[in-house]
Design an enzyme around this catalytic site. Structure first.
Site, short mmCIF file in Angstrom:
data_model
loop_
_atom_site.label_atom_id
_atom_site.label_comp_id
_atom_site.label_asym_id
_atom_site.label_seq_id
_atom_site.Cartn_x
_atom_site.Cartn_y
_atom_site.Cartn_z
N SER A 1 5.36 -11.16 0.71
CA SER A 1 4.66 -10.79 -0.51
C SER A 1 4.39 -9.30 -0.63
O SER A 1 5.15 -8.49 -0.13
CB SER A 1 3.35 -11.55 -0.61
N HIS B 1 -3.27 -4.97 8.03
CA HIS B 1 -4.33 -4.34 8.84
C HIS B 1 -5.12 -3.34 8.01
O HIS B 1 -4.70 -2.91 6.93
CB HIS B 1 -3.70 -3.66 10.05
N ASP C 1 3.90 -3.47 7.52
CA ASP C 1 5.32 -3.11 7.48
C ASP C 1 5.86 -3.48 6.11
O ASP C 1 5.44 -4.49 5.54
CB ASP C 1 6.11 -3.93 8.51
#
Lengths: 214, 282
Positions: free
Chosen positions: B250, B149, B93
Site C-alpha cells: 500500500s 516506523h 521502504d
C-alpha cells in the site's frame, strides 16, 4: 497613372515575402545548427581531455572474490564511494543509478555499464551487510571494499577523499564524509570522467546511452 | 491526465467486489496449512523478488502463515537510522510517488490530480496544521518490507480510522482514479513532536486486509462502517520504532507543518527510498 504605383506595391509585397522567407530560412538553419551542436555536448558528464590510466589495485567483493583493475576492463563502469550507514547521498545516488539502468532498459540498451559501490567504511560494512545493501537497489550492482591501505591505493589515484568523523559519545555512531561524484571508467580501465552532484537520471541516461555507442 | 491505457487497466477495479476479494485474501494468507503456506510464500517470493536474506527469518518454513511472512521483521542492523541532523527519516521502504509542498490544503496525487488534506486525515482541525506544509507519498510494492516506523520522535494524540474503497494504489491507478487516497480505507495518526504535529497516513488498498498499529493490536485492523475518530495520550514512540504494519501492499503519506525543513533536493518521484534514510537536510 494608377498602373505604376500598383506594380510598386505588388513588387514591394513580393520583396517583403522573399526577404521574410530568406530570414526565416536563415534563422531556422542557425537554430538547427545550434541544436545539433547542443546535442553533441554531454548533458551531465564531465570528461577529462585525455583519459587517465589507473594502476592496479586489490579490493574484495562482498561475496569474497578479489576485485582488481582487470575487473574494470572490458566494459564501461560507474564507480561510487560511500558507506551503508550513509543517511542521504549514498541511498539517493544508488536509487538514481538504479533508475538510470531501468531507463537504459527502456531504451533497449541491454548492456549496462558495471556499477561498482566501493565502501570506505570497511569496519561496519562487513560480510553480507554490504552486498545486501547494494543489491537492494539493483541486483547487478557490485559491492567492493578492503582495508584502508587498499582503499586508498585506489582513491588517491582517482582524487576521491573520505574521512571518518569522531563517533557520537552516546550511540557510538560515526559519519563518513566522502566525495559524492560518480566516476566513469572506460573499457580500458582508465578514468574517463565523472558525474557530479546533483544527478538527474534523465541527463545521466542520455550520456550513458551515448557513451555505450562510442 | 490519465492515459487511455491507465484508464483501461483501472476501470475493472470500480466493479470488482473489493471487500469480498480482500476477505478471501485474508483467509488464504492466514492459513496455517504447512504445505500450502510454504508454497504460497515460495511462489510469491519468486514472483515479486522478495529479499528474505535481509529478513529476520530467511526460510519460508520459519513463518506460521503467509501473512507472517508478508509482515516480516527485518534483521535489526538491516536499516541504519540517519543521524539526528536529519529531522525526518523515511518511515518505510518503498518508492516515492509524489513529494513537495501543500498548496493551501491540497496535495498532489499524480499529474493533474490533487486532493485535500482535511478529507485525507478526516479532520479540518488537524489538517489546518499542515496548511502550506510538506507532504511525501511513498508506495510500498508487494515485495517491499511492510512495517511502517516513526519518522521522528512523537507521542500519539489522535487516530482516525476511515472506511472506504480498496482500489489498488499502483502507479497506473493513481494516475487514473481521482481522489484515490481519500476514497480508500485509511488510518491517519497524528503525533505531537518537539517541532509540532506530524501526520502519518497509512492508506489501504486492494487485498489489504488491514492496517495494524502497535497501540491497537491485530484485532483493530479494520474500521467499522463509520469513520472513528479517537484522541489519545500516547504511546510515545522513538524515531525508527515500529508504529504499524500493512497486511498487504500500500501507500504511506507523511504530512508536516510549514515550519518543517523541505525535502532533500535529490529526492524525486519514482526514486526508491529505504526506511531510516534522511528525508530532510536539517
Amino acid at each position: 497613372m494608377s498602373f505604376a504605383p500598383k506594380i510598386g506595391r505588388q513588387s514591394g509585397r513580393i520583396f517583403l515575402v522573399v526577404v521574410t522567407l530568406i530570414l526565416a530560412t536563415a534563422a531556422g538553419l542557425i537554430a538547427a545548427s545550434q541544436l545539433m551542436q547542443r546535442s553533441g555536448e554531454w548533458r551531465a558528464a564531465q570528461l577529462f581531455p585525455t583519459p587517465r590510466p589507473i594502476a592496479d589495485f586489490r579490493l574484495e567483493t562482498a561475496s569474497g572474490e578479489e576485485f582488481r583493475l582487470a575487473d574494470l576492463q572490458g566494459q564501461w563502469n560507474l564507480l561510487f564511494f560511500g558507506f551503508t550507514n550513509c543517511p542521504d547521498i549514498c541511498p539517493d545516488t544508488l536509487a538514481m543509478l538504479a533508475e538510470t539502468m531501468q531507463r537504459l532498459d527502456l531504451m533497449r540498451r541491454e548492456e549496462h555499464p558495471q556499477v561498482v559501490f566501493v565502501s570506505v567504511d570497511p569496519e561496519r560494512d562487513r560480510g553480507d551487510l554490504l552486498g545486501e545493501y547494494v543489491s537492494w537497489f539493483n541486483d547487478e550492482f557490485v559491492a567492493v571494499s578492503g582495508d584502508d591501505r587498499q582503499i586508498e591505493a585506489l582513491t588517491r589515484q582517482l582524487g576521491i577523499v573520505y574521512f571518518r568523523e569522531a563517533p557520537d559519545e552516546a550511540t557510538g555512531f560515526y559519519n563518513v564524509d566522502h566525495s559524492a561524484s560518480v566516476l566513469i571508467i572506460d573499457p580500458q580501465g582508465r578514468l574517463y570522467g565523472r558525474f557530479a552532484h546533483p544527478l538527474d537520471p534523465e541527463l545521466v541516461t542520455a550520456d550513458l546511452f551515448r557513451l555505450s555507442s562510442l | 491526465m490519465a492515459t487511455l491505457a491507465a484508464r483501461l487497466l483501472t476501470w475493472p477495479q470500480y466493479v470488482l467486489p473489493q471487500k469480498l476479494l480482500t476477505r478471501c485474501a485474508w483467509k488464504l494468507s492466514t492459513s496455517r496449512i504447512g504445505w500450502f503456506k510454504n508454497l504460497f510464500i515460495t511462489i510469491f517470493a519468486q514472483l515479486f523478488g522478495v529479499r528474505l536474506d535481509e529478513a529476520e527469518h530467511a526460510r519460508p518454513e520459519d513463518y506460521a502463515c503467509f501473512n507472517d511472512f508478508f509482515t516480516r521483521a527485518l534483521r535489526p542492523e538491516a536499516r541504519p537510522l540517519a543521524d539526528i541532523g536529519h529531522r525526518l527519516v523515511c518511515p518505510c521502504d518503498g518508492t516515492i510517488s509524489q513529494l513537495g509542498r501543500l498548496e493551501g490544503d491540497r496535495l498532489i496525487q499524480a499529474k493533474g490530480f490533487d486532493y485535500s488534506a482535511p478529507t485525507l486525515i478526516g479532520s479540518n482541525e488537524w489538517a489546518s496544521h499542515f496548511k502550506d506544509g510538506h507532504f511525501v507519498t511513498i508506495y510500498l510494492a508487494p515485495s517491499d518490507y511492510h512495517r511502517v516506523h516513526m519518522p521522528i520522535d512523537g507521542r500519539l494524540v489522535a487516530e482516525h480510522r476511515i472506511p472506504g474503497r480498496l482500489f489498488s494504489v499502483s502507479t497506473a491507478t493513481t494516475q487514473a482514479v481521482p481522489g484515490l487516497f481519500t476514497r480508500n480505507e485509511r488510518m491517519a495518526a497524528i503525533f505531537d513532536t518537539g517541532h509540532g504535529p506530524v501526520a502519518v497516513v497509512m492508506v489501504a488498498a486492494l487485498l489489504v486486509a488491514g492496517i495494524e498499529t502497535v497501540w491497537g493490536g491485530p484485532d483493530d485492523r479494520r474500521p467499522g462502517t463509520e469513520p472513528r475518530l479517537s484522541t489519545h495520550d500516547g504511546p510515545s514512540l522513538r524515531r525508527g520504532e515500529e508504529l504499524g504494519r500493512f497486511h498487504w501492499g500500500s501507500t504511506v503519506v507523511v504530512l508536516t507543518p510549514p515550519s518543517f525543513p523541505p525535502w532533500r533536493e535529490s529526492l524525486a518521484g519514482g526514486r526508491r527510498v529505504r526506511l531510516g534514510q534522511g528525508l530532510t537536510d536539517a
